[in-house]
Design an enzyme around this catalytic site. Structure first.
Site, PDB file in Angstrom:
ATOM      1  N   GLY A  43       0.781  -1.222   0.000  1.00 10.30           N
ATOM      2  CA  GLY A  43       0.000   0.000   0.000  1.00 10.30           C
ATOM      3  C   GLY A  43       0.811   1.270   0.000  1.00 10.30           C
ATOM      4  O   GLY A  43       0.337   2.304  -0.424  1.00 10.30           O
ATOM      5  N   MET A  44       2.050   1.236   0.514  1.00  8.04           N
ATOM      6  CA  MET A  44       2.836   2.444   0.575  1.00  8.04           C
ATOM      7  C   MET A  44       4.135   2.336  -0.220  1.00  8.04           C
ATOM      8  O   MET A  44       5.068   3.085   0.000  1.00  8.04           O
ATOM      9  CB  MET A  44       3.155   2.789   2.041  1.00  8.04           C
ATOM     10  CG  MET A  44       1.929   3.109   2.869  1.00  8.04           C
ATOM     11  SD  MET A  44       0.973   4.481   2.192  1.00  8.04           S
ATOM     12  CE  MET A  44      -0.410   4.502   3.315  1.00  8.04           C
ATOM     13  N   LYS A  62      11.202  -1.619   3.912  1.00  9.43           N
ATOM     14  CA  LYS A  62      10.030  -0.977   3.322  1.00  9.43           C
ATOM     15  C   LYS A  62       9.841   0.425   3.878  1.00  9.43           C
ATOM     16  O   LYS A  62      10.034   0.670   5.066  1.00  9.43           O
ATOM     17  CB  LYS A  62       8.777  -1.808   3.602  1.00  9.43           C
ATOM     18  CG  LYS A  62       7.535  -1.230   2.933  1.00  9.43           C
ATOM     19  CD  LYS A  62       6.386  -2.194   3.025  1.00  9.43           C
ATOM     20  CE  LYS A  62       5.206  -1.642   2.231  1.00  9.43           C
ATOM     21  NZ  LYS A  62       4.109  -2.600   2.160  1.00  9.43           N
ATOM     22  N   ASP A 160      -5.186  -4.841   5.577  1.00  8.96           N
ATOM     23  CA  ASP A 160      -5.083  -5.475   4.257  1.00  8.96           C
ATOM     24  C   ASP A 160      -4.857  -6.975   4.411  1.00  8.96           C
ATOM     25  O   ASP A 160      -3.984  -7.554   3.784  1.00  8.96           O
ATOM     26  CB  ASP A 160      -3.956  -4.837   3.446  1.00  8.96           C
ATOM     27  CG  ASP A 160      -4.143  -5.028   1.938  1.00  8.96           C
ATOM     28  OD1 ASP A 160      -5.275  -5.363   1.516  1.00  8.96           O
ATOM     29  OD2 ASP A 160      -3.166  -4.848   1.188  1.00  8.96           O
TER      30      ASP A 160
END
Length: 304
Positions: A43-44, A62, A160
């Site tokens: 998502g990012m 990440k 998620d």
């Protein structure tokens, strides 16, 4: 998820871009973590395989910020929020949740360094096998519920939960991964590009109510219910790929047909209760899944 951000790194205190590696050499964060290759997206942004030069091991790295959705005015607040999320995730120590080794903040990014895990995603297993037998699905579901309980006890929400973010290791260990869009319980409702963040087939219906409080532990448990259904039935419980299609399917047929779930039926139905107040919590789901594992279940149906 589909982001393709260029991440900022730091080498000796200066920021760089991973895409510049061909001309400027490897990107190294804090003089320690050398980014090697992208290994997934979330998502990012992308997740990178990296080499920890100090401990001589491979890790996953990440970034938590999506700079495309961040203006100059909100940059400081976004950095503070990402820092809090990284710190919260680092406190979760559970065998069913990916381990966070380190947190690093550069000029315009907050990074988390995680254990690099080998294994297949549950999505890969379902693509290969089509369906799973009740005992194996119950075991995977139980480990997911245990991981979610640890996450929620840290006041973190995954947001998620889906087969692609569940790693199944060779020995049977199940690990929740990809916390790129995780947030805190009670945080403001967060939207992106006009919609609620997440993967449409796994989003709980209350997230779209006019007075929605935003994501809650119950919305993570709904996604667990969708995943359990998908494991034993070989398809998603609610049709559609767009948010409005999935939500319309839930409204029209809130009780999806269970053909192969057997003793998992009550667990799935309890997790897919459209009223979040009546939905199973992680601890209750755990107890019910343990009961399912204590009794033999039907074999997995053969693929047509």
């Amino acid at each position: 998820m589909h982001d393709d951000d260029g991440f900022s790194g730091a080498d000796g205190g200066t920021d760089g871009q991973p895409e510049d590696r061909r001309t400027a050499g490897p990107t190294v964060i804090e003089g320690r973590y050398e980014l090697l290759e992208p290994i997934g997206s979330g998502g990012m942004g992308e997740v990178w395989k990296a080499h920890d030069r100090r401990l001589r091991r491979f890790v996953a790295v990440k970034g938590l910020l999506d700079r495309r959705a961040t203006t100059a005015e909100t940059q400081k607040a976004a950095m503070q929020r990402a820092r809090r999320e990284a710190e919260a995730l680092a406190k979760i120590e559970h065998q069913n949740v990916v381990t966070v080794h380190d947190q690093i903040e550069t000029a315009d990014q907050v990074w988390i360094v995680m254990k690099l895990l080998e294994g297949r995603s549950l999505a890969d297993l379902l693509r290969r096998d089509g369906v799973l037998g009740v005992p194996r699905a119950a075991d995977i579901g139980l480990q997911m519920a245990q991981g979610l309980r640890a996450v929620h006890e840290a006041s973190v929400l995954h947001r998620d939960v889906k087969p692609g973010n569940v790693l199944v290791r060779d020995g049977g260990q199940v690990v929740l991964v990809d916390f790129g869009i995780a947030t805190f319980e009670g945080a403001d409702r967060v939207t992106r590009y006009g919609g609620v963040i997440g993967t449409p087939p796994y989003l709980a219906p209350e997230l779209f109510a006019p007075a929605s409080p935003g994501p809650t532990p119950a919305s993570d448990l709904w996604a667990l219910g969708v995943t359990l259904y998908e494991m034993v039935e070989g398809r998603l419980p609610f049709g559609g790929s767009e948010v409005w299609e999935v939500q319309a399917s839930i409204q029209q047929s809130p009780d999806p047909v269970l053909r192969y779930a057997g003793p998992l039926g009550p667990v799935i139905q309890g997790l897919l209760a459209t009223d979040p107040g009546g939905r199973l919590d992680a601890a209750t789901a755990e107890a019910m899944l343990r009961e399912v594992l204590a009794e033999p279940g039907p074999p997995a149906p053969t693929r047509a």
